[in-house]
Write a protein that holds these residues in place. Structure first.
Motif, mmCIF file in Angstrom:
data_model
loop_
_atom_site.group_PDB
_atom_site.id
_atom_site.type_symbol
_atom_site.label_atom_id
_atom_site.label_comp_id
_atom_site.label_asym_id
_atom_site.label_seq_id
_atom_site.Cartn_x
_atom_site.Cartn_y
_atom_site.Cartn_z
ATOM 1 N N PRO A 55 -6.056 -4.173 -0.225
ATOM 2 C CA PRO A 55 -6.115 -4.841 1.072
ATOM 3 C C PRO A 55 -5.418 -4.043 2.175
ATOM 4 O O PRO A 55 -4.742 -3.054 1.890
ATOM 5 C CB PRO A 55 -5.350 -6.146 0.795
ATOM 6 N N HIS A 56 -5.622 -4.487 3.407
ATOM 7 C CA HIS A 56 -4.988 -3.870 4.572
ATOM 8 C C HIS A 56 -3.470 -3.792 4.302
ATOM 9 O O HIS A 56 -2.874 -4.789 3.877
ATOM 10 C CB HIS A 56 -5.255 -4.756 5.790
ATOM 11 N N PRO A 57 -2.842 -2.607 4.490
ATOM 12 C CA PRO A 57 -1.419 -2.454 4.164
ATOM 13 C C PRO A 57 -0.534 -3.577 4.719
ATOM 14 O O PRO A 57 0.403 -4.002 4.030
ATOM 15 C CB PRO A 57 -1.061 -1.115 4.821
ATOM 16 N N ASN A 64 2.363 -13.267 4.512
ATOM 17 C CA ASN A 64 1.772 -14.281 5.391
ATOM 18 C C ASN A 64 1.902 -13.962 6.878
ATOM 19 O O ASN A 64 1.225 -14.560 7.704
ATOM 20 C CB ASN A 64 2.417 -15.652 5.126
ATOM 21 N N ASP A 65 2.817 -13.027 7.202
ATOM 22 C CA ASP A 65 2.982 -12.671 8.616
ATOM 23 C C ASP A 65 2.019 -11.576 9.051
ATOM 24 O O ASP A 65 2.093 -11.087 10.179
ATOM 25 C CB ASP A 65 4.419 -12.177 8.880
ATOM 26 N N SER A 66 1.136 -11.149 8.130
ATOM 27 C CA SER A 66 0.254 -10.049 8.509
ATOM 28 C C SER A 66 -0.786 -10.555 9.512
ATOM 29 O O SER A 66 -1.150 -11.730 9.502
ATOM 30 C CB SER A 66 -0.432 -9.477 7.269
ATOM 31 N N PRO A 67 -1.259 -9.670 10.406
ATOM 32 C CA PRO A 67 -2.202 -10.120 11.431
ATOM 33 C C PRO A 67 -3.554 -10.487 10.824
ATOM 34 O O PRO A 67 -3.903 -10.024 9.731
ATOM 35 C CB PRO A 67 -2.340 -8.896 12.336
ATOM 36 N N PHE A 68 -4.289 -11.321 11.549
ATOM 37 C CA PHE A 68 -5.657 -11.610 11.131
ATOM 38 C C PHE A 68 -6.491 -10.343 11.279
ATOM 39 O O PHE A 68 -6.216 -9.503 12.137
ATOM 40 C CB PHE A 68 -6.241 -12.717 12.014
ATOM 41 N N LEU A 69 -7.529 -10.236 10.449
ATOM 42 C CA LEU A 69 -8.354 -9.029 10.465
ATOM 43 C C LEU A 69 -9.526 -9.179 11.433
ATOM 44 O O LEU A 69 -9.944 -10.297 11.751
ATOM 45 C CB LEU A 69 -8.895 -8.749 9.059
ATOM 46 N N LEU A 70 -10.038 -8.032 11.874
ATOM 47 C CA LEU A 70 -11.196 -8.054 12.773
ATOM 48 C C LEU A 70 -12.503 -7.939 11.999
ATOM 49 O O LEU A 70 -13.535 -8.417 12.459
ATOM 50 C CB LEU A 70 -11.098 -6.888 13.765
ATOM 51 N N THR A 71 -12.439 -7.262 10.858
ATOM 52 C CA THR A 71 -13.668 -7.105 10.068
ATOM 53 C C THR A 71 -13.419 -7.447 8.605
ATOM 54 O O THR A 71 -12.520 -6.872 7.984
ATOM 55 C CB THR A 71 -14.203 -5.644 10.103
ATOM 56 N N PRO A 72 -14.202 -8.368 8.041
ATOM 57 C CA PRO A 72 -14.121 -8.555 6.593
ATOM 58 C C PRO A 72 -14.624 -7.288 5.906
ATOM 59 O O PRO A 72 -15.365 -6.500 6.513
ATOM 60 C CB PRO A 72 -15.064 -9.731 6.326
#
Ligand SMILES: Cc1cc2nc3c(=O)[nH]c(=O)nc-3n(C[C@H](O)[C@H](O)[C@H](O)COP(=O)(O)O)c2cc1C
Ligand SMILES: Nc1ncnc2c1ncn2[C@@H]1O[C@H](COP(=O)(O)OP(=O)(O)OP(=O)(O)O)[C@@H](O)[C@H]1O
Length: 312
Positions: A55-57, A64-72
């Protein structure tokens, strides 16, 4: 394009050209890197490789504090493959991997396992443990291990450097127009049509309630003009993201009214492309006032159409 999770499956043979980064959103900065990557393969007789983490680093490092993603992931794969990239490495970003030094990453992975001849990165690329490696380190290591590094200067939009984080900021203020300019295409979300309260039909504005991937970033609450793709057909629509204060419903939802459409679409998958923001959500005195406002929203939406939307 071959998608690889384990470098044991990397059997390119010969040399590689590699683009490095997270590539969330595949924005204009990323697109520039992908073009340079493909161009390099002729010059260096190499295979093209995009090397990214999954997954995204930030999901591993910040939980849980990681940002929402722009692309699945599936969209990222599709967008990258359109450039003609031969290999996409989705390296599992484990705790132990995150502790690798910049030198270790270059020597053990890129040189020893991938036979790198050319690397393209952006001016602000950081790598290795605690993001301690910079493009200067990469240049230094390139002399040691005999590969070429191309550093792409900042790609900007209205004097701001485009980045995945900047696009997330734009979504948080609802500026989906600027988002589309930074992506080179409108922002997209995708979801299954689920049951709502069934009130829409009774007030004369049927809406499809969408169940979304909760890891994906949404534009800020409000009413938007969108294009919707349903069963392969394209429609215009208006979307409400947020609560329904008129009916004292405060739980967030996303609802789409497809203009000039009627039919049962429960359980269908709909893609929604954000074209512009119309207004904030308001509490109306009653449903008649709300419906009058939605009719106005639909007029604004109709006026918007006829334009080239840039959807590919
Ligand atoms: C284009 C559009 C704009 C909307 N704007 C508002 C609004 O400003 N205030 C509000 O309370 N509800 C707003 N709604 C939500 C409606 O209240 C909602 O669609 C209706 O209650 C039906 O909900 P249901 O599908 O859960 O039954 C809007 C819906 C749409 C499609
Ligand atoms: N605007 C840009 N101009 C040039 N290169 C860029 C630009 N944006 C990203 N890159 C480069 O593209 C690669 C992938 O970028 P990455 O996804 O890691 O970062 P980003 O888009 O800047 O996002 P974030 O906001 O998460 O840092 C990196 O090498 C990065 O330096």
């Amino acid at each position: 394009m071959k998608v690889i999770n384990d470098l044991k499956d990397f059997t390119a043979g010969g040399f590689s050209s590699i683009a490095l980064g997270n590539f969330d959103g595949i924005h204009l900065g990323h697109q520039k890197l992908l073009k340079r990557l493909i161009e390099s393969t002729e010059r260096y007789s190499t295979k093209s490789v995009v090397f990214t983490f999954e997954p995204h680093p930030s999901q591993v490092l910040n939980g849980n504090d990681s940002p929402f993603l722009l692309t699945p992931l599936e969209d990222k794969i599709e967008l990258i493959s359109k450039y003609g990239v031969e290999y996409l490495v989705l390296m599992p970003f484990t705790d132990s991997f995150s502790k690798m030094s910049p030198e270790g990453f270059v020597k053990e992975i890129l040189v020893d396992k991938m036979n790198v001849k050319y690397i393209v990165v952006g001016f602000n690329y950081k790598f290795g443990n605690m993001a301690s490696g910079s493009v200067d380190d990469l240049s230094r290591l390139s002399h040691m291990y005999n590969f070429t590094v191309e550093i792409v200067p900042p790609i900007t939009h209205q004097k701001r450097v485009i980045s995945s984080s900047y696009i997330r900021e734009l979504l948080q203020i609802g500026d989906v127009k600027k988002v589309a300019e930074c992506l080179g295409r409108p922002y997209k979300i995708k979801g299954e049509v689920i049951h709502g309260d069934g009130r829409g039909k009774t007030i004369g504005v049927p809406t499809a309630n969408l169940k979304l991937n909760h890891l994906i970033a949404l534009p800020v609450n409000g009413v938007y003009i969108v294009e919707a793709i349903l069963k392969g057909e394209r429609y215009m629509g208006v979307v409400n993201i947020g609560s329904k204060p008129t009916f004292n419903k405060w739980n967030p939802s996303i609802e789409l009214h497809i203009v000039d459409y009627s039919g049962d679409i429960y359980n269908e998958i709909i893609e929604v492309y954000f074209m512009d923001r119309i207004r904030s959500i308001k509490k109306f005195r009653d449903s008649t006032e709300l419906v009058n406002q939605i009719k106005q929203d639909i007029i604004v939406c109709r006026k918007f159409t006829g334009k080239d939307t840039g959807i590919v």
